[in-house]
Design an enzyme around this catalytic site. Structure first.
Site, mmCIF file in Angstrom:
data_model
loop_
_atom_site.group_PDB
_atom_site.id
_atom_site.type_symbol
_atom_site.label_atom_id
_atom_site.label_comp_id
_atom_site.label_asym_id
_atom_site.label_seq_id
_atom_site.Cartn_x
_atom_site.Cartn_y
_atom_site.Cartn_z
ATOM 1 N N GLY A 98 19.439 10.024 2.742
ATOM 2 C CA GLY A 98 18.245 9.836 1.930
ATOM 3 C C GLY A 98 17.057 10.526 2.550
ATOM 4 O O GLY A 98 17.133 11.095 3.635
ATOM 5 N N GLU A 99 15.928 10.495 1.831
ATOM 6 C CA GLU A 99 14.710 11.121 2.318
ATOM 7 C C GLU A 99 13.499 10.455 1.694
ATOM 8 O O GLU A 99 13.605 9.711 0.720
ATOM 9 C CB GLU A 99 14.696 12.618 2.025
ATOM 10 C CG GLU A 99 14.617 12.992 0.570
ATOM 11 C CD GLU A 99 15.975 12.998 -0.099
ATOM 12 O OE1 GLU A 99 16.011 12.704 -1.299
ATOM 13 O OE2 GLU A 99 16.983 13.274 0.560
ATOM 14 N N GLY A 100 12.358 10.710 2.274
ATOM 15 C CA GLY A 100 11.104 10.152 1.770
ATOM 16 C C GLY A 100 9.941 10.865 2.402
ATOM 17 O O GLY A 100 10.108 11.908 3.046
ATOM 18 N N PHE B 21 8.316 10.050 4.970
ATOM 19 C CA PHE B 21 8.388 9.974 6.425
ATOM 20 C C PHE B 21 9.267 11.060 7.031
ATOM 21 O O PHE B 21 9.084 11.479 8.157
ATOM 22 C CB PHE B 21 8.933 8.603 6.845
ATOM 23 C CG PHE B 21 10.337 8.368 6.345
ATOM 24 C CD1 PHE B 21 11.442 8.801 7.048
ATOM 25 C CD2 PHE B 21 10.552 7.724 5.136
ATOM 26 C CE1 PHE B 21 12.729 8.597 6.570
ATOM 27 C CE2 PHE B 21 11.823 7.515 4.649
ATOM 28 C CZ PHE B 21 12.921 7.961 5.373
ATOM 29 N N GLY B 22 10.300 11.487 6.306
ATOM 30 C CA GLY B 22 11.302 12.401 6.845
ATOM 31 C C GLY B 22 12.610 12.218 6.104
ATOM 32 O O GLY B 22 12.631 12.140 4.875
ATOM 33 N N GLN B 23 13.692 12.098 6.857
ATOM 34 C CA GLN B 23 14.999 11.967 6.232
ATOM 35 C C GLN B 23 15.920 11.096 7.076
ATOM 36 O O GLN B 23 15.654 10.870 8.263
ATOM 37 C CB GLN B 23 15.619 13.348 6.030
ATOM 38 C CG GLN B 23 15.635 14.204 7.261
ATOM 39 C CD GLN B 23 15.698 15.678 6.935
ATOM 40 O OE1 GLN B 23 16.208 16.076 5.890
ATOM 41 N NE2 GLN B 23 15.198 16.505 7.826
ATOM 42 N N LYS C 98 17.109 8.030 11.459
ATOM 43 C CA LYS C 98 15.882 8.377 10.744
ATOM 44 C C LYS C 98 15.160 9.455 11.546
ATOM 45 O O LYS C 98 14.744 9.223 12.683
ATOM 46 C CB LYS C 98 15.015 7.131 10.604
ATOM 47 C CG LYS C 98 13.716 7.322 9.841
ATOM 48 C CD LYS C 98 13.013 5.968 9.703
ATOM 49 C CE LYS C 98 11.734 6.060 8.894
ATOM 50 N NZ LYS C 98 11.117 4.733 8.685
ATOM 51 N N ASP D 133 5.990 -3.656 2.329
ATOM 52 C CA ASP D 133 6.668 -2.717 1.420
ATOM 53 C C ASP D 133 8.038 -3.246 1.008
ATOM 54 O O ASP D 133 9.039 -2.524 1.058
ATOM 55 C CB ASP D 133 6.797 -1.338 2.067
ATOM 56 C CG ASP D 133 7.101 -0.240 1.036
ATOM 57 O OD1 ASP D 133 6.837 -0.465 -0.165
ATOM 58 O OD2 ASP D 133 7.599 0.831 1.431
#
Length: 430
Positions: A101-103, A105-107, A123, A219
């Protein structure tokens, strides 16, 4: 587990439900093709460019790198994401198997820990100062949680962390899919109420544990709640037994084991820190945050209320992308906002209200589509009764306590755990 935060078209069988909200697609840069030519450094590998790439390029034949060799040095992509190749090493200890996954923040990469001989999730944070700082705070939180979470039953366990080529890398135990991914792959079909009860109890226990440590997650959402196991079972979906779904399916999947853990503590704050900025993902954001009134532990409880509705209905409660529409949806489902909160709204939120402190709706609506999105929402009681066959009354009462506008009146985690919805539902989902 494969997590792809992309916009999903509505499933054929779910045509009566609202379109699913986008999942950070604005955060994804376009894929960049791999270097070409027979002398390419990356031939022989599956090459992935940064966090924005959902495409794995085809394998080219080339002798693989030695088992414990470090990958060649290469620059980050334009957004500071680590550029990696499937099959190469991350340090001499971890072998990269896939992207999970990714977002922003990074991956997150699935890796094989060659020292402990186990699968892990790593992460890899972007090589940008603010994200590196946030990652170090997250490591402090994770280590604090690990010291107190005896047996590691509530929160994801940190295995290790290191700074690699200017990227903070956090090594976690490998878990199963998130609750959101499970819903998505199950065509957004809701969970049975007994499973919702068990998931809700565990979620509240985890949040109560964090609050006792003076930590606020900020969150909470289905994406940040992971099943411990990926195993699932297939059962008949009784809603479609007499009339098969449009895709022909009369079955739905359920987790074989209901055990869950919380993840993503990158936004977690301590009680004594500044609580004036905006937190929480839009759909799970409490009204006091939108109104600029400051926030504390109760913002987590509002998010839990939204999550429970989503688990028993299959859809997010407030599918919106702007504040006025969000507040209008709240009033549609829960009734009018209290005057004492509206009167204290900050200067950014004042524009959402007319004189007399009434919400500027539908006059302030941006489109007819927005008005329709609000008008079609049912009251909370009706929404729950559409999806819950038994325990509906107790669940409605619990949700009314979790979704109280005034954070001072909202149920606390330990209070919610004593609610009849959990006390009387003693049968645990296997």
């Amino acid at each position: 587990m494969e997590t792809q935060w992309v916009t999903e078209p509505p499933h054929a069988a779910m045509d009566r439900r609202p379109r699913k909200r986008p999942r950070l697609t604005w955060d994804m840069p376009p894929a960049i093709p791999p270097p070409k030519g027979p002398g390419s450094l990356y031939s022989g590998q599956k090459f992935v460019i940064g966090a924005g790439s959902n495409y794995v390029f085809p394998t080219y034949y080339y002798p693989p790198a030695p088992r414990y060799a470090s990958p060649p040095w290469r620059g980050d992509d334009k957004d500071g994401h680590y550029v990696f190749a499937i099959g190469e090493n991350l340090t001499s200890r971890y072998k990269i198997l896939s992207k999970m996954g990714e977002g922003t923040f990074g991956q997150v990469l699935e890796c094989w820990d060659m020292e402990r001989r186990e699968l892990v999730a790593i992460k890899i944070v972007r090589s940008i100062h603010k994200y590196r700082e946030a990652a170090m705070i997250e490591i402090d939180v994770l280590q604090k949680l690990a010291r107190h979470d005896i047996g590691g039953k509530r929160c994801v366990q940190i295995r290790n962390w290191f700074d690699y080529r200017n990227h903070i890398c956090i090594v976690f135990e490998k878990l199963g899919p998130s609750l959101y991914d499970f819903l998505r792959k199950n065509s957004y079909r809701s969970f049975p109420i007994d499973l919702v009860r068990d998931l809700g109890r565990q979620l509240l226990e985890s949040v109560a544990f964090m609050h006792n440590l003076r930590l606020i997650h900020t969150d909470l959402k289905p994406e940040n709640i992971l099943l411990v196991s990926s195993e699932c079972i297939k059962i008949p979906d009784y809603r479609f037994l007499s009339r098969p779904a449009k895709d022909g399916s009369i079955f739905k999947n359920l987790p074989k084991c209901s055990a869950i853990k919380l993840i993503d503590f990158g936004s977690t704050t301590f009680e004594h820190q500044d609580h004036s900025y905006v937190v929480s993902t839009r759909h799970y954001r409490a009204p006091e945050i939108i109104l600029g009134l400051g926030w504390n532990y109760p913002c987590d409880m509002w998010s839990i209320g939204c999550i429970l509705v989503e688990l028993c209905s299959g859809e997010a409660l407030f599918q919106t992308h702007e504040n006025l529409e969000h507040l209008a949806m709240m009033e549609r489902v829960l009734g009018p906002l209290p005057h004492h909160m509206v009167s204290r709204a900050d200067r950014h939120a004042e524009k959402y209200f007319r004189r007399g402190m009434r919400l500027d709706w539908p006059g302030g609506a941006t489109s007819r589509e927005s008005m329709r999105a609000v008008w079609k929402l049912p009251r909370l009681q009706n929404l729950v009764m559409q999806h819950v066959d038994h325990s509906a009354g107790e669940l409605i009462d619990l949700l009314q306590g979790l979704l109280r506008y005034d954070p001072a009146e909202r149920l606390k985690a330990h209070e919610a755990l004593q609610h009849p919805f959990f006390i009387r539902g003693v049968r645990r989902y296997v």
